[in-house]
Enzyme design. Structure first.
Site, PDB file in Angstrom:
ATOM      1  N   GLU A   7       9.459 -14.668  12.773  1.00  0.00           N
ATOM      2  CA  GLU A   7       9.915 -13.790  14.426  1.00  0.00           C
ATOM      3  C   GLU A   7       9.996 -14.454  15.818  1.00  0.00           C
ATOM      4  OE1 GLU A   7       7.134 -10.543  15.245  1.00  0.00           O
ATOM      5  OE2 GLU A   7       7.662 -10.534  16.610  1.00  0.00           O
ATOM      6  N   GLU A  21       0.914 -12.774   7.738  1.00  0.00           N
ATOM      7  CA  GLU A  21       1.557 -13.786   8.689  1.00  0.00           C
ATOM      8  C   GLU A  21       0.461 -15.247   8.323  1.00  0.00           C
ATOM      9  OE1 GLU A  21       0.583 -12.230  12.972  1.00  0.00           O
ATOM     10  OE2 GLU A  21       1.214 -10.278  12.876  1.00  0.00           O
ATOM     11  N   ASP A  23       1.900  -4.092   5.383  1.00  0.00           N
ATOM     12  CA  ASP A  23       1.583  -5.329   6.248  1.00  0.00           C
ATOM     13  C   ASP A  23      -0.365  -5.369   6.919  1.00  0.00           C
ATOM     14  OD1 ASP A  23       1.771  -6.770   7.808  1.00  0.00           O
ATOM     15  OD2 ASP A  23       2.263  -5.654   9.508  1.00  0.00           O
ATOM     16  N   LYS A  81       2.369  -8.323   3.001  1.00  0.00           N
ATOM     17  CA  LYS A  81       2.853  -9.232   4.118  1.00  0.00           C
ATOM     18  C   LYS A  81       2.015  -9.540   4.899  1.00  0.00           C
ATOM     19  CE  LYS A  81       5.211  -8.077   8.117  1.00  0.00           C
ATOM     20  NZ  LYS A  81       4.281  -8.437   9.156  1.00  0.00           N
TER      21      LYS A  81
HETATM   22  O1  KIV Z   1       4.372  -5.163  11.906  1.00  0.00           O
HETATM   23  C1  KIV Z   1       5.349  -4.715  12.657  1.00  0.00           C
HETATM   24  O2  KIV Z   1       6.164  -4.341  12.521  1.00  0.00           O
HETATM   25  C2  KIV Z   1       5.700  -6.388  12.252  1.00  0.00           C
HETATM   26  C3  KIV Z   1       7.760  -6.630  12.839  1.00  0.00           C
HETATM   27  C4  KIV Z   1       7.382  -6.725  13.815  1.00  0.00           C
HETATM   28  C5  KIV Z   1       8.233  -7.415  11.983  1.00  0.00           C
HETATM   29  O3  KIV Z   1       4.937  -7.767  11.769  1.00  0.00           O
END
Ligand code: KIV
Length: 283
Positions: free
Chosen positions: A185, A118, A86, A116
């Site tokens: 989400e 946002e 992330d 990933k």
């Molecule tokens: O950081 C995380 O765990 C997420 C999930 C909630 C998809 O982004």
């Protein structure tokens, strides 16, 4: 899924064949290993680590260094699942150059297979540039925890037609920009279904109902290790926290009462060696 490392082709094929993708989070080696053994398709090293592992109030303070440290540990445990790292808040928001550089760090230094981030329409140019640099990107729309305060808190998104249309547009923009998958989400189930039917890439839901292409949950939520707050979309499959707490409490009691360590936890020494030692100590 395939035998061996799950690839972007496997993920796409799952959608085409109507097989649900299963994804969970992990932040360290033991949980990476457990996710691997449970047969997860995808493991996300989420910035949720700020809350469930680091005890922070939200995800905003999580840094690149935190992410790389945790991704490395998870990657060691995950032989088969695709591991996604992330992008933390403000690691991709300043410029496209910064976004490419930091995505590269998660893959190069952390060792994950994809990143990933946002954001929807506004981040499509950023996504396009990262993909062009050769990095797999998963999008994340709907409720975006890094900017939850701008959305009015941790609230379900897309409840009316105008708000829902914005999320559909976000999904389409991300698909056009080249994401291989999208997390959605906290949206109404019918909107999750509509988006999964609208885009060709797999849509993985967290609080987006059953009619998407797969599900993701924060592992610490689903095993009941983090229970500061439990979102409506979480199912707790076990409550592991009281089990661990009981073990630690019993350990404390047994150390204090000298019930632990017992003979079976202790090492023996021949009597003769002990006698000789005592003599030697007397000089
Ligand atoms: O950081 C995380 O765990 C997420 C999930 C909630 C998809 O982004």
């Amino acid at each position: 899924m395939s035998n061996g490392k799950v690839t972007v082709l496997d993920v796409q094929k799952a959608k085409e064949e109507g097989r649900k993708l299963v994804m969970c989070t992990a932040y360290d080696y033991p949980f990476g290993l457990l996710a691997d053994q449970a047969g997860m398709d995808i493991v996300l090293v989420g910035d949720s680590l700020g809350m469930v592992v680091m005890g922070l109030e939200g995800t905003v303070p999580v840094t690149m260094e935190h992410m790389i440290h945790h991704i490395k540990a998870v990657v060691r445990g995950c032989k088969n699942p695709m591991v996604i790292g992330d992008m933390p808040f403000m690691s991709y928001n300043v410029s496209i150059q910064q976004a490419i550089y930091n995505s590269g760090r998660l893959v190069k230094e952390g060792g994950c297979e994809a990143i990933k981030l946002e954001g929807g329409v506004d981040f499509a140019p950023t996504v396009q540039a990262i993909v062009k640099a050769g990095i797999l990107v998963q999008g994340h729309i709907g409720l975006t925890p890094q900017t939850a305060s701008a959305l009015g808190g941790f609230k379900t998104q897309g409840r009316d037609a105008i708000a829902a249309k914005k999320i559909v547009d976000d999904a389409k923009a991300l698909e056009d920009a080249g994401v291989f998958s999208i997390i959605i989400e906290s949206v109404p189930a019918p909107l999750g279904k509509l988006i999964a039917e609208t885009v060709k890439v797999p849509v993985i839901g967290i609080g987006a109902g059953p009619d998407v292409d797969g599900q993701v949950l924060v592992t610490h939520d689903l095993v009941g290790l983090f229970d500061k707050f439990i979102p409506k979309f979480v199912k707790q499959y076990v409550q592991i926290r009281p089990v661990i707490l009981e073990a630690l409490t019993r350990y404390k009691q047994e150390v204090q009462s000298v019930a632990f360590p017992a003979p079976e936890h202790s090492f023996k020494m021949p009597d003769k060696a002990l006698e000789d030692l005592k003599k030697m100590m007397k000089g």
